[in-house]
Design a protein around this motif. Structure first.
Motif, mmCIF file in Angstrom:
data_model
loop_
_atom_site.group_PDB
_atom_site.id
_atom_site.type_symbol
_atom_site.label_atom_id
_atom_site.label_comp_id
_atom_site.label_asym_id
_atom_site.label_seq_id
_atom_site.Cartn_x
_atom_site.Cartn_y
_atom_site.Cartn_z
ATOM 1 N N ARG A 120 1.780 7.776 -4.475
ATOM 2 C CA ARG A 120 1.467 8.145 -5.551
ATOM 3 C C ARG A 120 0.039 9.043 -5.754
ATOM 4 O O ARG A 120 -0.040 10.043 -6.273
ATOM 5 C CB ARG A 120 0.945 6.813 -6.698
ATOM 6 C CG ARG A 120 0.591 7.347 -7.954
ATOM 7 C CD ARG A 120 0.238 6.284 -8.778
ATOM 8 N NE ARG A 120 1.646 5.380 -9.322
ATOM 9 C CZ ARG A 120 1.757 4.210 -8.657
ATOM 10 N NH1 ARG A 120 1.053 3.530 -7.924
ATOM 11 N NH2 ARG A 120 2.984 3.641 -8.968
ATOM 12 N N LEU A 121 -0.932 8.658 -4.841
ATOM 13 C CA LEU A 121 -2.111 9.490 -4.441
ATOM 14 C C LEU A 121 -1.735 10.861 -4.045
ATOM 15 O O LEU A 121 -2.263 11.904 -4.454
ATOM 16 C CB LEU A 121 -2.952 8.751 -3.612
ATOM 17 C CG LEU A 121 -4.396 9.525 -3.296
ATOM 18 C CD1 LEU A 121 -5.085 9.612 -4.599
ATOM 19 C CD2 LEU A 121 -5.212 8.652 -2.325
ATOM 20 N N GLY A 144 0.747 -1.286 -0.109
ATOM 21 C CA GLY A 144 -0.069 0.179 0.043
ATOM 22 C C GLY A 144 0.895 1.227 -0.159
ATOM 23 O O GLY A 144 0.230 2.233 -0.175
ATOM 24 N N TYR A 179 -10.327 5.308 -4.321
ATOM 25 C CA TYR A 179 -9.554 4.834 -3.348
ATOM 26 C C TYR A 179 -9.315 3.205 -3.683
ATOM 27 O O TYR A 179 -8.891 2.417 -3.166
ATOM 28 C CB TYR A 179 -9.756 4.848 -1.989
ATOM 29 C CG TYR A 179 -9.844 6.207 -1.661
ATOM 30 C CD1 TYR A 179 -8.716 6.856 -0.936
ATOM 31 C CD2 TYR A 179 -10.766 7.144 -1.702
ATOM 32 C CE1 TYR A 179 -8.502 8.077 -0.365
ATOM 33 C CE2 TYR A 179 -10.636 8.406 -1.252
ATOM 34 C CZ TYR A 179 -9.256 8.782 -0.478
ATOM 35 O OH TYR A 179 -9.482 10.090 -0.059
ATOM 36 N N SER A 227 -8.071 1.180 -5.847
ATOM 37 C CA SER A 227 -6.657 0.482 -5.890
ATOM 38 C C SER A 227 -5.894 0.404 -4.586
ATOM 39 O O SER A 227 -5.069 -0.723 -4.361
ATOM 40 C CB SER A 227 -5.647 1.281 -6.689
ATOM 41 O OG SER A 227 -5.260 2.704 -5.938
ATOM 42 N N MET A 228 -6.535 1.027 -3.582
ATOM 43 C CA MET A 228 -5.982 0.556 -2.069
ATOM 44 C C MET A 228 -6.886 -0.362 -1.324
ATOM 45 O O MET A 228 -6.625 -0.664 -0.157
ATOM 46 C CB MET A 228 -5.881 2.205 -1.433
ATOM 47 C CG MET A 228 -4.832 3.037 -1.861
ATOM 48 S SD MET A 228 -4.771 4.579 -0.956
ATOM 49 C CE MET A 228 -3.964 5.521 -2.151
ATOM 50 N N GLU A 267 1.165 3.187 -3.200
ATOM 51 C CA GLU A 267 -0.107 3.724 -3.725
ATOM 52 C C GLU A 267 -0.680 4.867 -2.919
ATOM 53 O O GLU A 267 -1.080 5.885 -3.521
ATOM 54 C CB GLU A 267 -1.332 2.750 -3.480
ATOM 55 C CG GLU A 267 -1.254 1.282 -4.452
ATOM 56 C CD GLU A 267 -0.437 0.041 -3.751
ATOM 57 O OE1 GLU A 267 0.568 0.520 -3.193
ATOM 58 O OE2 GLU A 267 -0.851 -0.953 -4.203
#
Length: 485
Positions: A238-239, A232, A476, A478-479, A235
């Motif tokens: 990146r966010l 995580g 969210y 992708s998380m 990710e």
């Protein structure tokens, strides 16, 4: 209204929460009901040919005693296990418990009669809610709560809301009906949903604080995080990089930890939430009754022990607390004129005004309350039932503790949000276009624009109520933090 078909095998946490909140109706899968019917017959057959725990014997330390055969035996067991003490669970939790128990029964391992399963499904369908008292479980079965539900279905206790069906409990229905941790699982599922919502909001709030503090985005460079890519973390980095892009030039080569270690602290909480989701999903669809009725017989076991759920609840609490602690650190940063370039405590008005000073006391009060409750529940020991039961998972207490965290966390996060919004109002040139501006405008509309010294309770409450909407401004998925709403 959407209808969720329960089959004992495929109920997700999101679907459970929709049923609990009344957004989805419920129906029992016909094939699953036939499976229930067949396993009930198998239990009756096993009972006729030998000792079956709870079906023709006593329970607990009375397991070696042959139980008296009469029509009241099942009801006597339910009455004796219905403690009916402690706080009442709210309607959403009670409905979630009912849905969990029905889905577990439909998995086929309980041996409960079809009429009891159908009565429970009917109650859920009709919106009837029992009065469920909290106390009486230690992570090896919510005996007291499920006995109370069963006596409500039997017509011996009133429905708290609505009017549910009345059914008959035979001698082999009582123990199978209460041999589950359905209330613990329901509590965990609801708390997990709030943790995920609060994690989503915490990222947006932290990014607003970053803009207000003119942070250095270098700490969120994905290249850095790929070099120690814990689950995580890339990710989150990146966010954050996307969120804060286009902000004003950073004023520090290295920021304080409240900004700089945000990906490292948030990622473990996201990973723990994912893992807890897996554990809760497994429990929702589990056949864990003791004894377990299978197509080829009846097996006595210890599968009711919820050690995995307990450990994941402890892990989730342990990973979520640092996220909240880091929020309080950022609140402290927002109070400092050397970091914001604004007045101390973001005050306005006459010299010596206190601004948001008291909010630091509020969050440290809450954070200390959370720390006091951080003892791992799995560390507990016991000896009960004449020494027969000498170990428990205490997942029940872990679920309640996580629920308590999620009840205190919104005010804590709201204090940071209140400060970030005030700082950005004072220095609007630090705002960026995109999702963060949308989040700021949403919060700014809800929070009183006046900056004079005044009680902050109303603004903190409004900011806390806003958090679920604030967290929804981004995707969210992708998380593993997509909303269940």
């Amino acid at each position: 209204m959407q209808v969720e078909r329960l089959d004992g095998r495929s109920l997700s946490v999101a679907a459970l929460l929709a049923v609990a909140a009344g957004r989805s109706g419920v129906e029992a899968d016909p094939a699953a009901l036939r499976r229930v019917e067949g396993r009930h017959a198998r239990l009756q057959q096993a009972r006729a040919h030998g000792a079956v725990y709870g079906a023709n014997t006593g329970v607990g330390a009375n397991r070696h005693e042959r139980a008296a055969e009469d029509e009241e035996r099942g009801l006597r067991l339910l009455r004796s296990h219905c403690a009916a003490v402690g706080p009442l669970e709210d309607d959403v939790t009670a409905r979630a418990m009912m849905a969990v128990r029905l889905n577990q029964i439909l998995a086929g391992g309980s041996g409960v009669s079809r009429r009891v399963a159908e009565a429970l499904a009917e109650a859920l369908h009709d919106g009837a809610v029992p009065a469920i008292h909290s106390w009486g479980a230690i992570g090896t079965g919510d005996l007291a709560a499920l006995a109370e539900l069963s006596l409500t279905l039997a017509g011996e206790r009133p429905w708290r809301d609505g009017k549910g069906p009345v059914t008959t409990f035979g001698a082999t229905d009582a123990l199978p009906m209460i041999s589950s941790s359905a209330l613990t699982v329901a509590t965990a599922a609801l708390a997990l949903d709030r943790v995920q919502s609060q994690l989503r909001a915490s990222i947006v709030v932290a990014a607003l604080s970053f803009l207000a503090l003119r942070g250095n985005p270098e700490a969120y460079d994905v290249t850095v995080h790929r070099n120690r890519a814990h689950p995580g973390q890339v990710e989150v980095a990146r966010l954050l990089s996307r969120l804060v892009a286009g902000g004003v030039a950073p004023v520090r080569i290295q920021d304080p930890f409240g900004l700089r270690v945000l990906p490292q602290v948030t990622a473990p909480a996201i990973h723990a939430a994912r893992t807890l989701d897996d554990a809760v999903t497994a429990e929702i669809n589990a056949a864990v009754e003791n004894p377990l009725v299978t197509p080829d017989g009846v097996r006595h076991h210890g599968q009711f022990h919820t050690a995995t759920l307990a450990s994941q609840l402890d892990a989730a609490r342990g990973a979520f607390l640092p996220v909240l602690s880091l929020s309080t650190a950022r609140l402290g940063l927002l109070m400092r004129p050397d970091l914001t370039g604004l007045r101390a405590f973001l005050a306005a008005g006459p010299a010596g005004s206190s601004g948001l000073m008291i909010s630091e006391y509020v969050v440290q009060d809450l954070l200390t309350e959370l720390r006091v409750g951080m003892t791992p529940t799995a560390a507990g020991t016991l000896s009960i039932s004449l020494g027969l039961e000498e170990h428990a998972s205490f997942a029940t207490q872990g679920a309640r503790s996580l629920r308590n965290m999620t009840q205190l966390a919104p005010t804590l996060l709201a204090a940071e949000l209140l400060a970030a919004v005030r700082a950005l109002r004072m220095a609007p040139g630090r705002l960026t276009a995109g999702p963060l501006r949308d989040a700021f405008e949403m919060a700014s509309e809800a929070i009183d624009p006046s900056e004079e010294d005044r009680p902050l309770g109303g603004d903190l409450e409004r900011a806390a109520d806003l958090l679920p909407r604030l967290g929804a401004v981004l995707d969210y998925s992708s998380m593993g933090l997509s909303s269940s709403a």
